[in-house]
Design an enzyme around this catalytic site. Structure first.
Site, short mmCIF file in Angstrom:
data_model
loop_
_atom_site.label_atom_id
_atom_site.label_comp_id
_atom_site.label_asym_id
_atom_site.label_seq_id
_atom_site.Cartn_x
_atom_site.Cartn_y
_atom_site.Cartn_z
N TYR A 32 -21.24 -14.05 -13.36
CA TYR A 32 -19.87 -14.34 -13.27
C TYR A 32 -19.58 -15.65 -12.65
O TYR A 32 -20.65 -15.79 -11.72
CB TYR A 32 -18.95 -13.30 -12.85
CG TYR A 32 -19.11 -13.00 -11.39
CD1 TYR A 32 -17.89 -13.44 -10.53
CD2 TYR A 32 -19.96 -12.37 -10.75
CE1 TYR A 32 -18.14 -13.39 -9.11
CE2 TYR A 32 -19.84 -12.04 -9.15
CZ TYR A 32 -19.28 -12.73 -8.74
OH TYR A 32 -19.03 -12.36 -7.02
N ARG A 51 -24.05 -23.10 -11.96
CA ARG A 51 -24.73 -21.98 -11.48
C ARG A 51 -24.64 -20.89 -12.31
O ARG A 51 -25.53 -19.94 -12.41
CB ARG A 51 -23.84 -21.87 -10.16
CG ARG A 51 -24.32 -20.70 -9.34
CD ARG A 51 -24.11 -20.44 -7.91
NE ARG A 51 -22.53 -20.23 -8.11
CZ ARG A 51 -21.87 -19.97 -6.96
NH1 ARG A 51 -22.44 -20.21 -5.71
NH2 ARG A 51 -20.53 -19.57 -7.13
N ARG A 99 -26.84 2.80 -24.80
CA ARG A 99 -27.06 2.77 -23.66
C ARG A 99 -28.87 3.20 -23.18
O ARG A 99 -29.30 4.21 -23.53
CB ARG A 99 -26.58 3.70 -22.66
CG ARG A 99 -26.67 3.71 -21.09
CD ARG A 99 -26.13 4.86 -20.20
NE ARG A 99 -26.25 4.65 -18.96
CZ ARG A 99 -27.21 4.87 -18.02
NH1 ARG A 99 -28.13 5.45 -18.77
NH2 ARG A 99 -27.42 4.77 -16.82
N HIS A 101 -32.00 1.52 -20.72
CA HIS A 101 -32.34 0.49 -19.63
C HIS A 101 -32.85 -0.95 -19.95
O HIS A 101 -32.33 -1.79 -19.51
CB HIS A 101 -33.19 1.31 -18.50
CG HIS A 101 -32.66 1.94 -17.58
ND1 HIS A 101 -31.97 3.29 -18.14
CD2 HIS A 101 -32.05 2.10 -16.25
CE1 HIS A 101 -31.41 3.87 -17.10
NE2 HIS A 101 -31.43 3.17 -15.90
N GLU A 178 -24.94 -13.57 5.01
CA GLU A 178 -23.98 -14.37 4.64
C GLU A 178 -22.85 -13.25 4.50
O GLU A 178 -22.76 -12.29 5.55
CB GLU A 178 -23.90 -14.77 3.18
CG GLU A 178 -24.56 -13.49 2.36
CD GLU A 178 -24.82 -13.98 0.99
OE1 GLU A 178 -24.32 -15.13 0.59
OE2 GLU A 178 -25.15 -13.12 -0.03
N LEU A 202 -26.34 -16.04 -1.55
CA LEU A 202 -25.67 -16.95 -2.63
C LEU A 202 -25.73 -18.34 -2.36
O LEU A 202 -24.90 -18.57 -1.03
CB LEU A 202 -24.50 -16.44 -3.45
CG LEU A 202 -23.98 -17.14 -4.66
CD1 LEU A 202 -24.81 -16.90 -5.55
CD2 LEU A 202 -22.61 -16.66 -4.73
#
Length: 284
Positions: A32, A51, A99, A101, A178, A202
């Site tokens: 996101y 990014r 579902r 993995h 951070e 990040l």
């Protein structure tokens, strides 16, 4: 009427249809970005979109649009929703599939969704500074990916929130990394320090803006990690993020940083940041 973007079209909230089989729901399998809007214009949008694609590539995900198309989607959302000051949120998941993995079949198309929201600048905190709480950094080792896997960040933020702190100052083996949703900077003897942009943090877009401002203003800066003990002894501390901008830190765990008020270098950077954005100077 609020417009959203999903499945290749702009739509109202009541028409959104998110599958329970979406891998973002099951696994946090997605990435996101959050793009700030000032005066109706996107700020550092190209950097954010770039990014987003970098994060997607790191998790072996292909976004079904070009960077230019994603920019236009973000601009259209800000425009159609008449956002003056706020942000655009963009999310990409690996898609909806039964579902398991392992990755689904290549025929499963990633789901791109986005919205824009009015969100005022946190001017009081920017002006006065905020307290933070030190929290052990227990997250995974790929913090350079802006993924949906944020439970570690959520737990840290909640721990800070429960003691009336605005942010968690994360440290791993005694070294400050951070914040739960921000980058951290310390000032000592006129030099600014911040953790290098590796897999443990990040590389924030506002962080990158600050690095550029330091170069323009000839402010000494070292991308060198500092310890939690050194953080307590800093002359100044501040955090950066898309929504927090450049925000002074006045205390850690109740212990004042410097004089306990925003410092000179922090103020200098805030003023330089504001000069880049006319709507800030104009009072929005």
């Amino acid at each position: 009427m609020t417009l959203y973007f999903m499945d290749g079209k702009f739509t109202e909230q009541g028409e959104l249809n998110i599958s329970i089989d979406d891998r973002g729901y099951y696994f946090g399998d997605g990435v996101y970005e959050v793009i700030k809007v000032y005066g109706g214009e996107l700020y550092t949008a190209e950097e954010h979109i770039s990014r987003l694609f970098q994060s997607a590539a790191k998790v072996k995900m292909t976004i079904p649009y070009s960077e230019g198309q994603m920019l236009e989607i973000a601009r259209e959302l800000a425009l159609c929703n008449t956002i003056s000051v706020g942000h655009v949120y963009i999310q990409v998941t690996r898609g909806a599939a039964p579902r398991t993995h392992q990755f689904p079949a290549s025929t499963v198309v990633p789901v791109v969704s986005a919205y824009a929201i009015q969100n005022p600048r946190p001017t009081s905190n920017i002006d006065n500074g905020v307290p933070v709480k030190s929290v052990e950094d227990i997250r995974w080792l790929r913090c350079d990916i802006k993924s949906l896997n944020l439970l570690g960040n959520v737990l840290a933020k909640q721990e800070a929130y429960e003691v009336n702190c605005a942010e968690a100052l994360l440290h791993r083996d005694g070294v400050v990394t951070e914040g739960s949703s921000s980058n951290m900077f310390g000032v000592k003897g006129g030099t600014i320090y911040t953790h290098p942009a590796n897999n443990l943090i990040l590389n924030g877009i506002t962080r990158q803006v600050v690095l550029g401002l330091c170069q323009e203003l000839a402010v000494p800066l070292k991308e060198t990690a500092f310890t939690i003990e050194e953080a307590f002894k800093m002359d100044e501390l501040f955090l950066t993020s898309t929504t927090s901008e450049i925000m002074p830190i006045t205390s850690i765990d109740g212990h004042s940083i410097g004089s306990g008020i925003p410092g000179t270098l922090t103020r200098k950077l805030q003023k330089a940041f504001a000069l880049q954005i006319p709507s800030i100077i104009a009072g929005e």
